[in-house]
Design a protein around this motif. Structure first.
Motif, PDB file in Angstrom:
ATOM      1  N   ALA A 114       0.844  -1.201   0.000  1.00 45.17           N
ATOM      2  CA  ALA A 114       0.000   0.000   0.000  1.00 45.17           C
ATOM      3  C   ALA A 114       0.879   1.252   0.000  1.00 45.17           C
ATOM      4  O   ALA A 114       1.968   1.272   0.579  1.00 45.17           O
ATOM      5  CB  ALA A 114      -0.908   0.008   1.219  1.00 45.17           C
TER       6      ALA A 114
ATOM      7  N   HIS B  89      -3.607   3.809  -2.284  1.00 43.90           N
ATOM      8  CA  HIS B  89      -3.683   2.769  -3.304  1.00 43.90           C
ATOM      9  C   HIS B  89      -3.258   1.417  -2.722  1.00 43.90           C
ATOM     10  O   HIS B  89      -2.421   1.355  -1.828  1.00 43.90           O
ATOM     11  CB  HIS B  89      -2.757   3.103  -4.482  1.00 43.90           C
ATOM     12  CG  HIS B  89      -3.107   4.375  -5.176  1.00 43.90           C
ATOM     13  ND1 HIS B  89      -3.956   4.414  -6.244  1.00 43.90           N
ATOM     14  CD2 HIS B  89      -2.732   5.658  -4.951  1.00 43.90           C
ATOM     15  CE1 HIS B  89      -4.072   5.662  -6.656  1.00 43.90           C
ATOM     16  NE2 HIS B  89      -3.344   6.435  -5.880  1.00 43.90           N
ATOM     17  N   ASN B  90      -3.809   0.349  -3.260  1.00 38.55           N
ATOM     18  CA  ASN B  90      -3.422  -1.043  -2.966  1.00 38.55           C
ATOM     19  C   ASN B  90      -3.622  -1.474  -1.517  1.00 38.55           C
ATOM     20  O   ASN B  90      -2.989  -2.426  -1.082  1.00 38.55           O
ATOM     21  CB  ASN B  90      -1.971  -1.310  -3.356  1.00 38.55           C
ATOM     22  CG  ASN B  90      -1.774  -1.311  -4.840  1.00 38.55           C
ATOM     23  OD1 ASN B  90      -2.726  -1.382  -5.605  1.00 38.55           O
ATOM     24  ND2 ASN B  90      -0.525  -1.223  -5.261  1.00 38.55           N
TER      25      ASN B  90
ATOM     26  N   ARG C  44      -9.968  -1.095  -3.996  1.00 38.00           N
ATOM     27  CA  ARG C  44     -10.255   0.197  -4.606  1.00 38.00           C
ATOM     28  C   ARG C  44      -9.390   1.308  -3.997  1.00 38.00           C
ATOM     29  O   ARG C  44      -8.889   1.190  -2.876  1.00 38.00           O
ATOM     30  CB  ARG C  44     -11.739   0.539  -4.476  1.00 38.00           C
ATOM     31  CG  ARG C  44     -12.168   1.005  -3.107  1.00 38.00           C
ATOM     32  CD  ARG C  44     -13.637   1.395  -3.097  1.00 38.00           C
ATOM     33  NE  ARG C  44     -13.986   1.945  -1.811  1.00 38.00           N
ATOM     34  CZ  ARG C  44     -13.879   3.225  -1.499  1.00 38.00           C
ATOM     35  NH1 ARG C  44     -13.436   4.089  -2.372  1.00 38.00           N
ATOM     36  NH2 ARG C  44     -14.206   3.645  -0.285  1.00 38.00           N
ATOM     37  N   THR C  45      -9.211   2.381  -4.750  1.00 33.75           N
ATOM     38  CA  THR C  45      -8.450   3.535  -4.282  1.00 33.75           C
ATOM     39  C   THR C  45      -9.336   4.340  -3.334  1.00 33.75           C
ATOM     40  O   THR C  45     -10.478   4.641  -3.648  1.00 33.75           O
ATOM     41  CB  THR C  45      -8.037   4.399  -5.489  1.00 33.75           C
ATOM     42  OG1 THR C  45      -7.275   3.600  -6.377  1.00 33.75           O
ATOM     43  CG2 THR C  45      -7.221   5.583  -5.049  1.00 33.75           C
ATOM     44  N   ARG C  46      -8.779   4.682  -2.161  1.00 35.15           N
ATOM     45  CA  ARG C  46      -9.553   5.398  -1.145  1.00 35.15           C
ATOM     46  C   ARG C  46      -8.963   6.786  -0.912  1.00 35.15           C
ATOM     47  O   ARG C  46      -7.741   6.937  -0.830  1.00 35.15           O
ATOM     48  CB  ARG C  46      -9.551   4.607   0.163  1.00 35.15           C
ATOM     49  CG  ARG C  46     -10.325   3.316   0.017  1.00 35.15           C
ATOM     50  CD  ARG C  46     -10.070   2.352   1.160  1.00 35.15           C
ATOM     51  NE  ARG C  46     -10.801   1.130   0.930  1.00 35.15           N
ATOM     52  CZ  ARG C  46     -10.323   0.100   0.250  1.00 35.15           C
ATOM     53  NH1 ARG C  46      -9.132   0.140  -0.275  1.00 35.15           N
ATOM     54  NH2 ARG C  46     -11.053  -0.990   0.088  1.00 35.15           N
ATOM     55  N   LYS C  47      -9.837   7.754  -0.770  1.00 33.88           N
ATOM     56  CA  LYS C  47      -9.403   9.122  -0.544  1.00 33.88           C
ATOM     57  C   LYS C  47      -9.065   9.309   0.931  1.00 33.88           C
ATOM     58  O   LYS C  47      -9.780   8.824   1.810  1.00 33.88           O
ATOM     59  CB  LYS C  47     -10.522  10.084  -0.958  1.00 33.88           C
ATOM     60  CG  LYS C  47     -10.153  11.532  -0.857  1.00 33.88           C
ATOM     61  CD  LYS C  47     -11.294  12.390  -1.359  1.00 33.88           C
ATOM     62  CE  LYS C  47     -10.994  13.841  -1.157  1.00 33.88           C
ATOM     63  NZ  LYS C  47     -12.091  14.684  -1.640  1.00 33.88           N
TER      64      LYS C  47
ATOM     65  N   ALA D 147       0.479   5.892  -0.716  1.00 32.65           N
ATOM     66  CA  ALA D 147      -0.396   7.036  -0.961  1.00 32.65           C
ATOM     67  C   ALA D 147       0.220   7.907  -2.045  1.00 32.65           C
ATOM     68  O   ALA D 147       1.442   7.957  -2.206  1.00 32.65           O
ATOM     69  CB  ALA D 147      -0.587   7.840   0.320  1.00 32.65           C
ATOM     70  N   ARG D 148      -0.647   8.589  -2.771  1.00 35.54           N
ATOM     71  CA  ARG D 148      -0.206   9.453  -3.863  1.00 35.54           C
ATOM     72  C   ARG D 148      -1.053  10.718  -3.856  1.00 35.54           C
ATOM     73  O   ARG D 148      -2.248  10.663  -3.568  1.00 35.54           O
ATOM     74  CB  ARG D 148      -0.369   8.714  -5.182  1.00 35.54           C
ATOM     75  CG  ARG D 148       0.195   9.476  -6.360  1.00 35.54           C
ATOM     76  CD  ARG D 148       0.040   8.729  -7.642  1.00 35.54           C
ATOM     77  NE  ARG D 148       0.969   7.605  -7.649  1.00 35.54           N
ATOM     78  CZ  ARG D 148       0.799   6.527  -8.400  1.00 35.54           C
ATOM     79  NH1 ARG D 148      -0.249   6.403  -9.171  1.00 35.54           N
ATOM     80  NH2 ARG D 148       1.681   5.556  -8.374  1.00 35.54           N
TER      81      ARG D 148
ATOM     82  N   PHE E 120      -4.673  10.099  -2.137  1.00 36.11           N
ATOM     83  CA  PHE E 120      -5.371   8.831  -2.309  1.00 36.11           C
ATOM     84  C   PHE E 120      -4.488   7.683  -1.847  1.00 36.11           C
ATOM     85  O   PHE E 120      -3.279   7.692  -2.059  1.00 36.11           O
ATOM     86  CB  PHE E 120      -5.754   8.622  -3.777  1.00 36.11           C
ATOM     87  CG  PHE E 120      -6.780   9.587  -4.267  1.00 36.11           C
ATOM     88  CD1 PHE E 120      -8.122   9.345  -4.045  1.00 36.11           C
ATOM     89  CD2 PHE E 120      -6.422  10.748  -4.917  1.00 36.11           C
ATOM     90  CE1 PHE E 120      -9.091  10.234  -4.484  1.00 36.11           C
ATOM     91  CE2 PHE E 120      -7.370  11.643  -5.362  1.00 36.11           C
ATOM     92  CZ  PHE E 120      -8.714  11.382  -5.143  1.00 36.11           C
TER      93      PHE E 120
ATOM     94  N   ASP F 177      -2.873  13.496  -5.978  1.00 32.10           N
ATOM     95  CA  ASP F 177      -3.399  13.761  -7.313  1.00 32.10           C
ATOM     96  C   ASP F 177      -4.355  14.952  -7.249  1.00 32.10           C
ATOM     97  O   ASP F 177      -5.334  14.923  -6.504  1.00 32.10           O
ATOM     98  CB  ASP F 177      -4.179  12.545  -7.856  1.00 32.10           C
ATOM     99  CG  ASP F 177      -3.287  11.347  -8.109  1.00 32.10           C
ATOM    100  OD1 ASP F 177      -2.136  11.541  -8.519  1.00 32.10           O
ATOM    101  OD2 ASP F 177      -3.765  10.212  -7.885  1.00 32.10           O
TER     102      ASP F 177
END
Length: 156
Positions: free
Chosen positions: A49, A61-62, A80-83, A51-52, A59, A54
């Protein structure tokens, strides 16, 4: 059971092994449907996992949150990608740090605080193999010293 940090659900031990964590942030999560029930049950996995940032939003990821068994056909997608919910100043700080070479945003812990799921994310710089070995040697030495102290206290 619930202290200042809340009830810990999961910890990403691999993150501290793979990265030098320089700064941490507490973030809320935007969840869907039965995800909170799965989180309370502890059915999550941080493996791979990250975070990125954007468009001024962060968000995650993984991160795998298992579908809730008692859920119905409206269960969520596990990967799913979570905010992540952060203050604007914190997001700006993360944008500045993540632009630098070699820095990654990784989740460290997940816990329940005041009924809400929170993620502790850390900004880390990747370790080389020799750094990982050095960290392992230090931990082993500290463990042996603590064990020797405990045994000497029992002998008295």
């Amino acid at each position: 059971m619930a202290d200042k940090k809340g009830r810990q659900i999961a910890e990403n031990k691999r993150a501290r092994h793979d990265y030098f964590i320089e700064d941490t942030f507490e973030a809320g999560l935007v969840l869907q449907g039965t995800e909170i029930k799965s989180i309370r049950k502890g059915s999550i996995n941080f493996k791979d996992a990250f975070a990125r940032v954007d468009n001024g939003e962060v968000f995650l990821h993984n991160m795998h949150i298992a579908p809730y068994e008692q859920g119905n056909r409206y269960n969520h997608d596990p990967l799913r990608t979570r905010k992540l919910l952060l203050h604007k100043k914190e997001i700006n700080k993360l944008i500045g740090i993540s632009k630098e070479s070699g820095y990654t945003i990784v989740p460290l812990k997940m816990y329940i605080k005041n009924g809400f799921a929170k993620v502790l994310i850390g900004v880390g710089k990747g370790k080389k193999n020799y750094d990982k070995r050095e960290t392992l040697k230090k931990k082993t030495a500290e463990r042996q010293i603590a064990k020797a102290l405990r045994q000497s206290e029992k002998g008295m």
